[in-house]
Write a protein that holds these residues in place. Structure first.
Motif, PDB file in Angstrom:
ATOM      1  N   MET A   1      -6.914   5.001  -7.031  1.00 13.82           N
ATOM      2  CA  MET A   1      -5.744   4.299  -6.516  1.00 13.82           C
ATOM      3  C   MET A   1      -5.118   5.062  -5.346  1.00 13.82           C
ATOM      4  O   MET A   1      -4.832   4.477  -4.293  1.00 13.82           O
ATOM      5  CB  MET A   1      -4.731   4.152  -7.651  1.00 13.82           C
ATOM      6  CG  MET A   1      -3.517   3.350  -7.348  1.00 13.82           C
ATOM      7  SD  MET A   1      -2.482   3.238  -8.824  1.00 13.82           S
ATOM      8  CE  MET A   1      -1.256   4.448  -8.424  1.00 13.82           C
TER       9      MET A   1
ATOM     10  N   HIS B   1      -3.924   2.037  -3.087  1.00 12.41           N
ATOM     11  CA  HIS B   1      -3.476   0.953  -3.955  1.00 12.41           C
ATOM     12  C   HIS B   1      -2.116   1.303  -4.554  1.00 12.41           C
ATOM     13  O   HIS B   1      -1.800   2.472  -4.768  1.00 12.41           O
ATOM     14  CB  HIS B   1      -4.459   0.730  -5.106  1.00 12.41           C
ATOM     15  CG  HIS B   1      -5.806   0.273  -4.654  1.00 12.41           C
ATOM     16  ND1 HIS B   1      -6.959   0.625  -5.315  1.00 12.41           N
ATOM     17  CD2 HIS B   1      -6.197  -0.501  -3.621  1.00 12.41           C
ATOM     18  CE1 HIS B   1      -7.995   0.077  -4.713  1.00 12.41           C
ATOM     19  NE2 HIS B   1      -7.559  -0.602  -3.680  1.00 12.41           N
TER      20      HIS B   1
ATOM     21  N   THR C   1      -5.911  -2.462  -9.920  1.00 14.02           N
ATOM     22  CA  THR C   1      -6.890  -2.670  -8.859  1.00 14.02           C
ATOM     23  C   THR C   1      -8.014  -1.647  -8.982  1.00 14.02           C
ATOM     24  O   THR C   1      -9.192  -1.984  -8.851  1.00 14.02           O
ATOM     25  CB  THR C   1      -6.220  -2.556  -7.477  1.00 14.02           C
ATOM     26  OG1 THR C   1      -5.093  -3.431  -7.447  1.00 14.02           O
ATOM     27  CG2 THR C   1      -7.179  -2.928  -6.368  1.00 14.02           C
TER      28      THR C   1
ATOM     29  N   SER D   1       0.826  -1.204   0.000  1.00 18.11           N
ATOM     30  CA  SER D   1       0.000   0.000   0.000  1.00 18.11           C
ATOM     31  C   SER D   1       0.862   1.256   0.000  1.00 18.11           C
ATOM     32  O   SER D   1       2.010   1.242   0.416  1.00 18.11           O
ATOM     33  CB  SER D   1      -0.914   0.012   1.225  1.00 18.11           C
ATOM     34  OG  SER D   1      -1.839  -1.043   1.145  1.00 18.11           O
TER      35      SER D   1
END
Length: 145
Positions: A113, A118, A123, A27
C-alpha cells in the motif's frame, strides 16, 4: 501534471530514495529506495534536466495519458506485443506486476500500500491474496525456529 525529477530524490538511512505524491486525491505520499539500475541511469543524467522522463523533443510529458502512449510505443519497440503487434503492457500492468512481485516476496498489505501510494489496504489485499501462499507459509515457519 506533476513530474518526477531530481527534486524528488532524498536520502533514507544512507540510501538514495525517491519521494512523491501522486496526483490522485485518495493517494498517499510514496517513498521508495532507488534500485541499482535506475540509480546508474540517474547518475548519467544528473543535473541535465528537471524531469526524469521527457518526450522526444525533450519536454516533460503533458499528461499521464501522453506518457502512457509513449510507454506503449516503447513496449512495442521492445517486441512485447500481441499477435497484432500491439503493446500488451502499460503503466498500470507494470504497476500491478510490481505489487504482485512484492506480495510474492512476502511484503505485507501495508508495505504494498505505501509503496504504490494506496490509501486503503483492501487494494493491496488483491495482491497478497494471490501471493505464493505455500512459499509464504514455509517462510513464516522458518521465522518461528
Amino acid at each position: 501534471m506533476p513530474v518526477l525529477g531530481p527534486h524528488n530524490l532524498t536520502e533514507m538511512d544512507g540510501e538514495l530514495a525517491i519521494q512523491w505524491q501522486q496526483s490522485k486525491a485518495v493517494s498517499r505520499e510514496v517513498t521508495v529506495l532507488v534500485a541499482e539500475m535506475p540509480r546508474m541511469e540517474l547518475d548519467i543524467h544528473n543535473g541535465v534536466r528537471d524531469t526524469f522522463l521527457v518526450t522526444e523533443r525533450g519536454n516533460p510529458f503533458a499528461s499521464s495519458g501522453s506518457l502512457d502512449n509513449r510507454i506503449r510505443k516503447w513496449v512495442e519497440q521492445a517486441g512485447i506485443t500481441d499477435a497484432q503487434g500491439k503493446a500488451n503492457r502499460s503503466q498500470h500492468v507494470v504497476r500491478r506486476g510490481v505489487a504482485q512481485l512484492l506480495a510474492n516476496e512476502g511484503a505485507s498489505e501495508y508495505e504494498i500500500m505505501t509503496t504504490l501510494g494506496h490509501s486503503d489496504p483492501r487494494t493491496a489485499r488483491i495482491y497478497t491474496d494471490k501471493a505464493d501462499r505455500a512459499g509464504m507459509g514455509v517462510s513464516a515457519s522458518r521465522k518461528r525456529t
